[in-house]
Scaffold this motif. Sequence first.
Motif, PDB file in Angstrom:
ATOM      1  N   THR A  28       0.826  -1.207   0.000  1.00  0.00           N
ATOM      2  CA  THR A  28       0.000   0.000   0.000  1.00  0.00           C
ATOM      3  C   THR A  28       0.860   1.256   0.000  1.00  0.00           C
ATOM      4  O   THR A  28       0.362   2.340  -0.275  1.00  0.00           O
ATOM      5  CB  THR A  28      -0.916   0.020   1.227  1.00  0.00           C
ATOM      6  OG1 THR A  28      -0.120   0.027   2.423  1.00  0.00           O
ATOM      7  CG2 THR A  28      -1.828  -1.209   1.242  1.00  0.00           C
ATOM      8  N   SER A  29       2.141   1.119   0.321  1.00  0.00           N
ATOM      9  CA  SER A  29       3.065   2.238   0.360  1.00  0.00           C
ATOM     10  C   SER A  29       3.840   2.329  -0.948  1.00  0.00           C
ATOM     11  O   SER A  29       4.530   1.382  -1.323  1.00  0.00           O
ATOM     12  CB  SER A  29       4.057   2.070   1.517  1.00  0.00           C
ATOM     13  OG  SER A  29       5.185   2.912   1.365  1.00  0.00           O
ATOM     14  N   PRO A  30       3.756   3.444  -1.673  1.00  0.00           N
ATOM     15  CA  PRO A  30       4.548   3.594  -2.910  1.00  0.00           C
ATOM     16  C   PRO A  30       6.042   3.476  -2.651  1.00  0.00           C
ATOM     17  O   PRO A  30       6.785   2.942  -3.477  1.00  0.00           O
ATOM     18  CB  PRO A  30       4.171   4.989  -3.410  1.00  0.00           C
ATOM     19  CG  PRO A  30       2.877   5.307  -2.753  1.00  0.00           C
ATOM     20  CD  PRO A  30       2.906   4.613  -1.425  1.00  0.00           C
ATOM     21  N   GLN A  31       6.503   3.975  -1.497  1.00  0.00           N
ATOM     22  CA  GLN A  31       7.924   3.894  -1.181  1.00  0.00           C
ATOM     23  C   GLN A  31       8.358   2.438  -0.959  1.00  0.00           C
ATOM     24  O   GLN A  31       9.478   2.058  -1.289  1.00  0.00           O
ATOM     25  CB  GLN A  31       8.241   4.730   0.066  1.00  0.00           C
ATOM     26  CG  GLN A  31       8.033   6.219  -0.108  1.00  0.00           C
ATOM     27  CD  GLN A  31       6.580   6.647  -0.008  1.00  0.00           C
ATOM     28  OE1 GLN A  31       5.775   5.956   0.628  1.00  0.00           O
ATOM     29  NE2 GLN A  31       6.235   7.760  -0.618  1.00  0.00           N
ATOM     30  N   ALA A  32       7.453   1.627  -0.428  1.00  0.00           N
ATOM     31  CA  ALA A  32       7.765   0.207  -0.256  1.00  0.00           C
ATOM     32  C   ALA A  32       7.946  -0.465  -1.604  1.00  0.00           C
ATOM     33  O   ALA A  32       8.860  -1.280  -1.793  1.00  0.00           O
ATOM     34  CB  ALA A  32       6.657  -0.474   0.539  1.00  0.00           C
ATOM     35  N   TYR A  33       7.091  -0.139  -2.553  1.00  0.00           N
ATOM     36  CA  TYR A  33       7.204  -0.744  -3.878  1.00  0.00           C
ATOM     37  C   TYR A  33       8.523  -0.348  -4.536  1.00  0.00           C
ATOM     38  O   TYR A  33       9.203  -1.186  -5.145  1.00  0.00           O
ATOM     39  CB  TYR A  33       6.027  -0.325  -4.763  1.00  0.00           C
ATOM     40  CG  TYR A  33       6.108  -0.898  -6.159  1.00  0.00           C
ATOM     41  CD1 TYR A  33       5.748  -2.220  -6.405  1.00  0.00           C
ATOM     42  CD2 TYR A  33       6.596  -0.134  -7.225  1.00  0.00           C
ATOM     43  CE1 TYR A  33       5.854  -2.762  -7.668  1.00  0.00           C
ATOM     44  CE2 TYR A  33       6.697  -0.677  -8.494  1.00  0.00           C
ATOM     45  CZ  TYR A  33       6.322  -1.980  -8.708  1.00  0.00           C
ATOM     46  OH  TYR A  33       6.434  -2.517  -9.971  1.00  0.00           O
ATOM     47  N   THR A  34       8.900   0.925  -4.416  1.00  0.00           N
ATOM     48  CA  THR A  34      10.173   1.374  -4.995  1.00  0.00           C
ATOM     49  C   THR A  34      11.343   0.631  -4.375  1.00  0.00           C
ATOM     50  O   THR A  34      12.269   0.194  -5.074  1.00  0.00           O
ATOM     51  CB  THR A  34      10.341   2.888  -4.791  1.00  0.00           C
ATOM     52  OG1 THR A  34       9.273   3.578  -5.445  1.00  0.00           O
ATOM     53  CG2 THR A  34      11.663   3.376  -5.357  1.00  0.00           C
ATOM     54  N   ALA A  35      11.316   0.484  -3.038  1.00  0.00           N
ATOM     55  CA  ALA A  35      12.391  -0.242  -2.359  1.00  0.00           C
ATOM     56  C   ALA A  35      12.431  -1.703  -2.801  1.00  0.00           C
ATOM     57  O   ALA A  35      13.508  -2.293  -2.945  1.00  0.00           O
ATOM     58  CB  ALA A  35      12.204  -0.147  -0.843  1.00  0.00           C
ATOM     59  N   TYR A  36      11.270  -2.291  -3.017  1.00  0.00           N
ATOM     60  CA  TYR A  36      11.219  -3.688  -3.481  1.00  0.00           C
ATOM     61  C   TYR A  36      11.876  -3.824  -4.851  1.00  0.00           C
ATOM     62  O   TYR A  36      12.640  -4.772  -5.087  1.00  0.00           O
ATOM     63  CB  TYR A  36       9.774  -4.176  -3.532  1.00  0.00           C
ATOM     64  CG  TYR A  36       9.625  -5.543  -4.158  1.00  0.00           C
ATOM     65  CD1 TYR A  36      10.097  -6.678  -3.503  1.00  0.00           C
ATOM     66  CD2 TYR A  36       9.042  -5.699  -5.406  1.00  0.00           C
ATOM     67  CE1 TYR A  36       9.981  -7.935  -4.070  1.00  0.00           C
ATOM     68  CE2 TYR A  36       8.919  -6.955  -5.990  1.00  0.00           C
ATOM     69  CZ  TYR A  36       9.401  -8.070  -5.314  1.00  0.00           C
ATOM     70  OH  TYR A  36       9.287  -9.309  -5.890  1.00  0.00           O
TER      71      TYR A  36
END
Length: 302
Positions: free
Chosen positions: A199-207
């Motif tokens: 749900t976090s855009p920053q989490a997706y980028t880090a992934y």
Amino acid sequence: MSDSPHGSPVVHGFPHLATVRSAITALYRRLSYDGVHRFAPSLLPADAAFADSDDLHLGAQRVARAMVQHLRLPDARMVVAFRAMEHAGSVELAAGPEYFIELNDRFRTHRRDIGAALSHEVMHVLLHRLDLQFPGTRDNEILTDTAAAYLGAGWLLLDAFREDATSSQKLGYLTPEEFGYVLAKRALAFDEDPSPWFTSPQAYTAYTKGRAQALREGLQPPLTAAGWAGRRRYAKDRRYAQDHPGAGAAPGPEPPYTFETAPDGLRVAFPCPTCHQRNRVPVRGRVRARCALCRTVLDCTT
């Protein structure tokens, strides 16, 4: 459990990568291939969902039970409480079957991240029961974060990472990119894509950054999938090893592989791209081997 809330600077990159890799190897050694794969699929988002309208304590107990079931701790009972504290959470590692978990008071109003905090604390219980630990608090916490992510519950820890121009929040000891790396390693081993759950855009980028690092490890010589530059460097190092028996690595940056002289000829040792255990194969052209620890088939051009 480490907590970086309310605008504290978030460390990025891969500063703990060596410890993370050792943690993945340790999981396979302690649980075996079959044991690790008992944790497929991952904990579902619905099992950790926590609405603002939910009762705080009943909701926390519900999510804790979901963690216990996912991590196959059926005879463990988690009692969750909230209090003012420096860290995000802590757990009392007694003999069981009842374990007392305390979470930071701020989760009373940040309920969407309760599942993330519980995934770390319940993983402490599993590792305690497995008698699996690393020396030192820092490395042991990295082991706990890595195990939570690799065994299917810790994607919540990455999803709790949020960062904008004025504030940031991160749970756990791993950087966001390291969480992404572990989740990508799991995704490759389990054929599972966790990205739709973020749900976090920053989490997706880090992934995506962690996944790029994980994929690069499958493109290192002597693996056949290695690129031209890696193959060229490998050929140079192989000639050096053949011309200088027992001399060690060739001058220059240390490669991920090493050459060893054996009674039956030259061998190359390199880490498995899945579990990071070092494998040794003969230097004789095209070789197919299977990692004894995680059963990954290794296509090599040696």
